[in-house]
Design an enzyme around this catalytic site. Structure first.
Site, mmCIF file in Angstrom:
data_model
loop_
_atom_site.group_PDB
_atom_site.id
_atom_site.type_symbol
_atom_site.label_atom_id
_atom_site.label_comp_id
_atom_site.label_asym_id
_atom_site.label_seq_id
_atom_site.Cartn_x
_atom_site.Cartn_y
_atom_site.Cartn_z
ATOM 1 N N LEU A 56 10.753 1.756 7.642
ATOM 2 C CA LEU A 56 10.173 2.268 6.399
ATOM 3 C C LEU A 56 10.850 3.605 6.092
ATOM 4 O O LEU A 56 11.040 4.419 6.990
ATOM 5 C CB LEU A 56 8.665 2.475 6.553
ATOM 6 C CG LEU A 56 8.016 2.859 5.230
ATOM 7 C CD1 LEU A 56 7.824 1.632 4.355
ATOM 8 C CD2 LEU A 56 6.697 3.565 5.434
ATOM 9 N N ARG B 281 8.787 4.593 -4.098
ATOM 10 C CA ARG B 281 8.741 3.583 -3.016
ATOM 11 C C ARG B 281 7.803 2.443 -3.406
ATOM 12 O O ARG B 281 8.101 1.276 -3.181
ATOM 13 C CB ARG B 281 8.295 4.256 -1.715
ATOM 14 C CG ARG B 281 8.259 3.323 -0.526
ATOM 15 C CD ARG B 281 8.120 4.075 0.780
ATOM 16 N NE ARG B 281 6.803 4.665 0.955
ATOM 17 C CZ ARG B 281 6.456 5.472 1.955
ATOM 18 N NH1 ARG B 281 7.357 5.806 2.873
ATOM 19 N NH2 ARG B 281 5.236 5.962 2.051
ATOM 20 N N HIS C 231 0.203 -20.833 -1.499
ATOM 21 C CA HIS C 231 1.275 -19.932 -1.067
ATOM 22 C C HIS C 231 2.077 -19.426 -2.266
ATOM 23 O O HIS C 231 2.488 -18.280 -2.300
ATOM 24 C CB HIS C 231 2.213 -20.634 -0.080
ATOM 25 C CG HIS C 231 1.666 -20.661 1.319
ATOM 26 N ND1 HIS C 231 0.481 -21.255 1.640
ATOM 27 C CD2 HIS C 231 2.152 -20.153 2.479
ATOM 28 C CE1 HIS C 231 0.235 -21.125 2.927
ATOM 29 N NE2 HIS C 231 1.243 -20.442 3.469
ATOM 30 N N LYS D 58 6.486 -1.617 1.928
ATOM 31 C CA LYS D 58 5.251 -1.164 2.581
ATOM 32 C C LYS D 58 4.137 -2.190 2.376
ATOM 33 O O LYS D 58 3.143 -1.960 1.661
ATOM 34 C CB LYS D 58 4.860 0.235 2.050
ATOM 35 C CG LYS D 58 4.087 1.068 3.055
ATOM 36 C CD LYS D 58 4.071 2.515 2.630
ATOM 37 C CE LYS D 58 3.011 3.362 3.277
ATOM 38 N NZ LYS D 58 2.993 3.427 4.714
ATOM 39 N N TYR E 37 0.840 -1.196 0.000
ATOM 40 C CA TYR E 37 0.000 0.000 0.000
ATOM 41 C C TYR E 37 0.873 1.243 0.000
ATOM 42 O O TYR E 37 2.091 1.173 0.230
ATOM 43 C CB TYR E 37 -0.964 -0.006 1.192
ATOM 44 C CG TYR E 37 -0.348 0.309 2.534
ATOM 45 C CD1 TYR E 37 0.465 -0.605 3.186
ATOM 46 C CD2 TYR E 37 -0.584 1.528 3.152
ATOM 47 C CE1 TYR E 37 1.025 -0.314 4.418
ATOM 48 C CE2 TYR E 37 -0.032 1.831 4.392
ATOM 49 C CZ TYR E 37 0.775 0.905 5.015
ATOM 50 O OH TYR E 37 1.333 1.201 6.230
ATOM 51 N N GLU F 133 11.570 2.698 14.892
ATOM 52 C CA GLU F 133 10.550 3.626 14.378
ATOM 53 C C GLU F 133 9.267 3.381 15.140
ATOM 54 O O GLU F 133 9.205 2.507 16.018
ATOM 55 C CB GLU F 133 10.347 3.445 12.875
ATOM 56 C CG GLU F 133 9.868 2.066 12.466
ATOM 57 C CD GLU F 133 9.630 1.927 10.965
ATOM 58 O OE1 GLU F 133 9.342 2.926 10.296
ATOM 59 O OE2 GLU F 133 9.717 0.790 10.471
HETATM 60 N N1 PLP Z 1 7.100 3.871 9.465
HETATM 61 C C1 PLP Z 1 6.024 3.083 9.371
HETATM 62 C C2 PLP Z 1 6.076 1.733 9.972
HETATM 63 C C3 PLP Z 1 4.868 3.532 8.717
HETATM 64 O O1 PLP Z 1 3.794 2.727 8.622
HETATM 65 C C4 PLP Z 1 4.846 4.838 8.180
HETATM 66 C C5 PLP Z 1 3.672 5.361 7.491
HETATM 67 O O2 PLP Z 1 2.710 4.664 7.263
HETATM 68 C C6 PLP Z 1 5.977 5.640 8.321
HETATM 69 C C7 PLP Z 1 7.100 5.120 8.955
HETATM 70 C C8 PLP Z 1 6.009 7.045 7.793
HETATM 71 O O3 PLP Z 1 6.119 7.066 6.400
HETATM 72 P P1 PLP Z 1 5.620 8.324 5.575
HETATM 73 O O4 PLP Z 1 6.359 9.514 6.089
HETATM 74 O O5 PLP Z 1 6.000 8.010 4.165
HETATM 75 O O6 PLP Z 1 4.155 8.411 5.786
#
Ligand code: PLP
Length: 281
Positions: free
Chosen positions: A204, A51, A102, A148, A32, A180
Site C-alpha cells: 500500500l 488514493r 459475483h 485499499k 476504505y 510491509e
Molecule cells: N500498509 C498497509 C497494509 C496498511 O493497511 C496501511 C494502513 O492502513 C499502511 C500500509 C499505511 O498507510 P498510511 O500511511 O496511509 O496509513
C-alpha cells in the site's frame, strides 16, 4: 454518543444500519480510507482522496467524492474531536446493496458510503522509547494490495499471529522479500541509508510512508526505495513501521532477535521527532 455518516445522513451510530445484502458484507466488495487529523487539521488529505479515487477507478465503483472534505470536517465537529490531539476518520465505500452475485449489480445500484470519526491515543514517550516487537509471516494477500480493499482477511490473520506471539506487528514476507506490515509500511536502516520497498502493486502506498521519505530527504538523510530481502532485514541497524495511527513505530525485536543493539535507533527517533513537529505544529 458517536455520530456517523451513512449515505448522506449524519446519525447516532445506534441508528445507522446497512442491509445484509450489502456487497461489502457479502463479498468484501469495497474500499476504505483512514485519514488522520491533528487538532482538527487533516494530514495530507488530498493524498488520501487521490488514493481513494484511484481505488474507486480500479474497482469501477461509481462514486464522486465531491463533498468529502466537508463530510470529514463535519464528522470531527459532530463528535467534538476538533481540539483532540489526534483523531481519525474512517471512510468505507462499497458497491452497494443488491442480491448476491459475483458480477457487478445493475448500474443504478448506489454505493454504500459509511464513515465514522474517533480519537486515537499515541503511546507516551517512555513506552515509545522502549520500542516494539514484530514477527515475520508469509504474505498471503492478493496481487493488488496497492488498492485499499476492505478484504483484509490475510492482514487480520497476520496481525492476530503477531498479537498471539506478544508482538505488535507482522512483517509480510513474499519470495524472501519483506514488503510491509499487516497494517503499516516498513523501513530498514542499512549503513545509515533509510530504505523501503518501492511503491509497486505489492504494497500500500502509505501516506505516512511518503511523508517520512520526504522528511528524511529534507533532513539530509540518504533514502532509497528498493526491495529488501528478509535475511538483509534481520541485519538492519534499525527497523520501523509507519502508518496513519502508528505514525512511526520503532521495532527493536524481530522474531525474538534484537534489531541492531536492541534499542530504538537515532534515525527512527529523529524521523519521529520531525514527523511530530510537522503534524503537531
Ligand atoms: N500498509 C498497509 C497494509 C496498511 O493497511 C496501511 C494502513 O492502513 C499502511 C500500509 C499505511 O498507510 P498510511 O500511511 O496511509 O496509513
Amino acid at each position: 454518543m458517536s455520530v456517523v455518516y451513512l449515505n448522506g445522513e449524519y446519525l447516532n451510530k445506534d441508528l445507522a444500519t446497512v442491509s445484509v445484502d450489502d456487497r461489502g458484507f457479502l463479498l468484501a466488495d469495497g474500499l476504505y480510507e483512514v485519514t488522520s487529523a491533528y487538532k482538527g487539521n487533516f494530514f495530507r488529505f488530498e493524498q488520501h482522496i487521490q488514493r481513494l479515487i484511484r481505488g474507486l477507478d480500479f474497482l469501477r465503483i461509481n462514486y464522486d467524492p465531491v463533498d468529502i472534505l466537508e463530510m470529514h470536517l463535519r464528522l470531527l465537529a459532530e463528535n467534538k474531536l476538533e481540539d483532540q490531539e489526534a483523531s481519525i476518520v474512517y471512510l468505507q465505500i462499497t458497491r452497494g446493496v443488491a442480491p448476491r452475485t459475483h458480477c457487478f449489480p445493475p448500474e443504478e445500484t448506489l454505493p454504500t458510503v459509511y464513515a465514522f470519526a474517533r480519537d486515537f491515543k499515541r503511546p507516551d514517550s517512555k513506552r515509545w522509547g522502549q520500542g516494539y516487537a514484530a514477527i515475520t509471516v508469509p504474505d498471503n494477500r492478493w496481487g493488488r494490495v496497492d488498492i485499499k480493499s476492505i478484504a483484509l482477511l490475510p492482514n487480520v490473520l497476520a496481525q492476530q499471529e503477531a498479537i498471539d506471539s506478544g508482538a505488535i506487528e507482522a512483517l509480510l514476507v513474499k519470495d524472501g522479500m519483506v514488503l510491509e506490515g499487516s497494517h503499516s509500511n516498513v523501513f530498514g536502516v542499512f549503513n545509515g541509508v533509510v530504505t523501503t520497498h518501492p511503491a509497486t502493486h505489492e504494497i500500500l502506498h502509505g501516506v505516512v510512508r511518503g511523508s517520512i521519505i520526504e522528511l528524511a530527504q529534507k533532513m539530509g538523510m540518504a533514502v532509497i526505495e528498493r526491495p529488501i530481502a528478509l535475511d538483509e532485514m534481520r541485519g538492519a541497524e534499525e527497523i520501523f513501521f509507519t502508518g496513519t495511527t502508528a505514525e512511526v513505530r520503532p521495532t527493536v525485536y524481530l522474531d525474538g532477535c534484537p534489531v541492531g543493539d536492541g534499542k530504538v535507533g537515532p534515525v527512527t527517533k529523529a524521523l519521529y521527532d520531525k514527523f511530530r513537529s510537522v503534524v503537531d505544529k
